[in-house]
Design a protein around this motif. Structure first.
Motif, PDB file in Angstrom:
ATOM      1  N   UNK A  72       0.825  -1.207   0.000  1.00 40.13           N
ATOM      2  CA  UNK A  72       0.000   0.000   0.000  1.00 40.13           C
ATOM      3  C   UNK A  72       0.863   1.263   0.000  1.00 40.13           C
ATOM      4  N   UNK A  73       0.743   2.028  -1.041  1.00 39.77           N
ATOM      5  CA  UNK A  73       1.333   3.362  -1.132  1.00 39.77           C
ATOM      6  C   UNK A  73       2.851   3.408  -0.973  1.00 39.77           C
ATOM      7  N   UNK A  74       3.577   2.327  -1.167  1.00 41.80           N
ATOM      8  CA  UNK A  74       5.028   2.382  -1.000  1.00 41.80           C
ATOM      9  C   UNK A  74       5.679   3.200  -2.105  1.00 41.80           C
ATOM     10  N   UNK A  75       5.031   3.314  -3.225  1.00 39.24           N
ATOM     11  CA  UNK A  75       5.626   4.079  -4.322  1.00 39.24           C
ATOM     12  C   UNK A  75       5.391   5.576  -4.175  1.00 39.24           C
ATOM     13  N   UNK A  76       4.615   5.977  -3.182  1.00 44.09           N
ATOM     14  CA  UNK A  76       4.316   7.388  -3.007  1.00 44.09           C
ATOM     15  C   UNK A  76       3.127   7.824  -3.841  1.00 44.09           C
ATOM     16  N   UNK A  77       2.533   6.915  -4.589  1.00 44.57           N
ATOM     17  CA  UNK A  77       1.417   7.208  -5.462  1.00 44.57           C
ATOM     18  C   UNK A  77       0.161   6.593  -4.865  1.00 44.57           C
ATOM     19  N   UNK A  78      -0.945   7.288  -4.917  1.00 44.11           N
ATOM     20  CA  UNK A  78      -2.201   6.716  -4.448  1.00 44.11           C
ATOM     21  C   UNK A  78      -2.766   5.822  -5.534  1.00 44.11           C
ATOM     22  N   UNK A  79      -3.039   4.582  -5.192  1.00 42.81           N
ATOM     23  CA  UNK A  79      -3.596   3.632  -6.143  1.00 42.81           C
ATOM     24  C   UNK A  79      -4.973   3.233  -5.634  1.00 42.81           C
ATOM     25  N   UNK A  80      -6.000   3.440  -6.433  1.00 42.89           N
ATOM     26  CA  UNK A  80      -7.338   3.044  -5.987  1.00 42.89           C
ATOM     27  C   UNK A  80      -7.390   1.549  -5.657  1.00 42.89           C
ATOM     28  N   UNK A  81      -8.269   1.188  -4.737  1.00 45.17           N
ATOM     29  CA  UNK A  81      -8.363  -0.198  -4.279  1.00 45.17           C
ATOM     30  C   UNK A  81      -8.573  -1.195  -5.413  1.00 45.17           C
ATOM     31  N   UNK A  82      -9.436  -0.881  -6.363  1.00 46.08           N
ATOM     32  CA  UNK A  82      -9.716  -1.810  -7.447  1.00 46.08           C
ATOM     33  C   UNK A  82      -8.464  -2.071  -8.281  1.00 46.08           C
ATOM     34  N   UNK A  83      -7.707  -1.032  -8.559  1.00 48.93           N
ATOM     35  CA  UNK A  83      -6.477  -1.201  -9.328  1.00 48.93           C
ATOM     36  C   UNK A  83      -5.445  -2.005  -8.551  1.00 48.93           C
ATOM     37  N   UNK A  84      -5.349  -1.773  -7.260  1.00 49.10           N
ATOM     38  CA  UNK A  84      -4.393  -2.518  -6.432  1.00 49.10           C
ATOM     39  C   UNK A  84      -4.775  -3.998  -6.387  1.00 49.10           C
ATOM     40  N   UNK A  85      -6.063  -4.273  -6.189  1.00 49.52           N
ATOM     41  CA  UNK A  85      -6.513  -5.670  -6.175  1.00 49.52           C
ATOM     42  C   UNK A  85      -6.258  -6.332  -7.528  1.00 49.52           C
ATOM     43  N   UNK A  86      -6.512  -5.610  -8.601  1.00 47.31           N
ATOM     44  CA  UNK A  86      -6.266  -6.138  -9.936  1.00 47.31           C
ATOM     45  C   UNK A  86      -4.791  -6.479 -10.105  1.00 47.31           C
TER      46      UNK A  86
END
Length: 169
Positions: free
Chosen positions: A31-45
């Motif tokens: 979660x968020x280690x890249x410093x970028x916010x990634x929406x939950x659906x994209x992260x799960x995908x």
């Protein structure tokens, strides 16, 4: 951002405490280690596609072991020519699919579904006529079920990511 990292560290630290025993979240680590916010659906995908890719790498390893021991032209103990071609081709198709899952998610997901469905159907047919390794066959069925139950989420996240990238251009 910092709160998310701190929260993850607290969850990891409390992992073995009595009130958190058995609780562990893989998405928390990513979660968020890249410093970028990634929406939950994209992260799960992404996580699903990563799991698919790792499973396909395991399948590639199996096919590579056969190729290293017997060569690319092995007849698989007298198997039909199309079976030999199919199984040998998986040595190249499986890693290509794993790569596409990460670089071109739409194409990778389509190919992933096609590969696992044809693999289970083919091996089911083959098992009717020849003895097979049950452990490998069952692992393919489990992977097929996992893909079948999760591919919709993987697809929706990949499509939303693709649409967001097109909108940004």
């Amino acid at each position: 951002m910092e709160y998310a990292r701190l929260n993850c560290l607290i969850l990891l630290r409390k992992k073995n405490s009595p009130e958190r025993r058995g609780y562990f979240s893989i998405p928390c680590l990513l979660q968020n280690w890249s410093g970028m916010r990634i929406p939950n659906l994209e992260r799960r995908s992404f996580l699903l596609r990563l799991i698919y890719a790792l499973c396909l790498c395991g399948a590639t390893w199996t096919h590579l072991q056969v190729a290293l021991v017997h060569g690319l032209s092995w007849d698989y103990g007298g198997a039909a020519p199309l079976t030999r071609i199919y199984w040998t081709s998986l040595l190249f198709i499986d890693p290509l699919t794993a790569l596409l899952l990460l670089l071109s998610p739409g194409a990778g997901l389509i190919l992933c579904v096609a590969v696992i469905v044809t693999d289970v159907v083919h091996n089911s047919w083959f098992a009717l006529h020849h003895p097979i390794r049950t452990d490998l066959y069952l692992s393919q069925i489990v992977f097929l079920l996992f893909v079948a139950f999760t591919v919709r989420t993987a697809w929706r996240g990949a499509v939303s990511r693709s649409a967001a990238l097109r909108a940004a251009d």
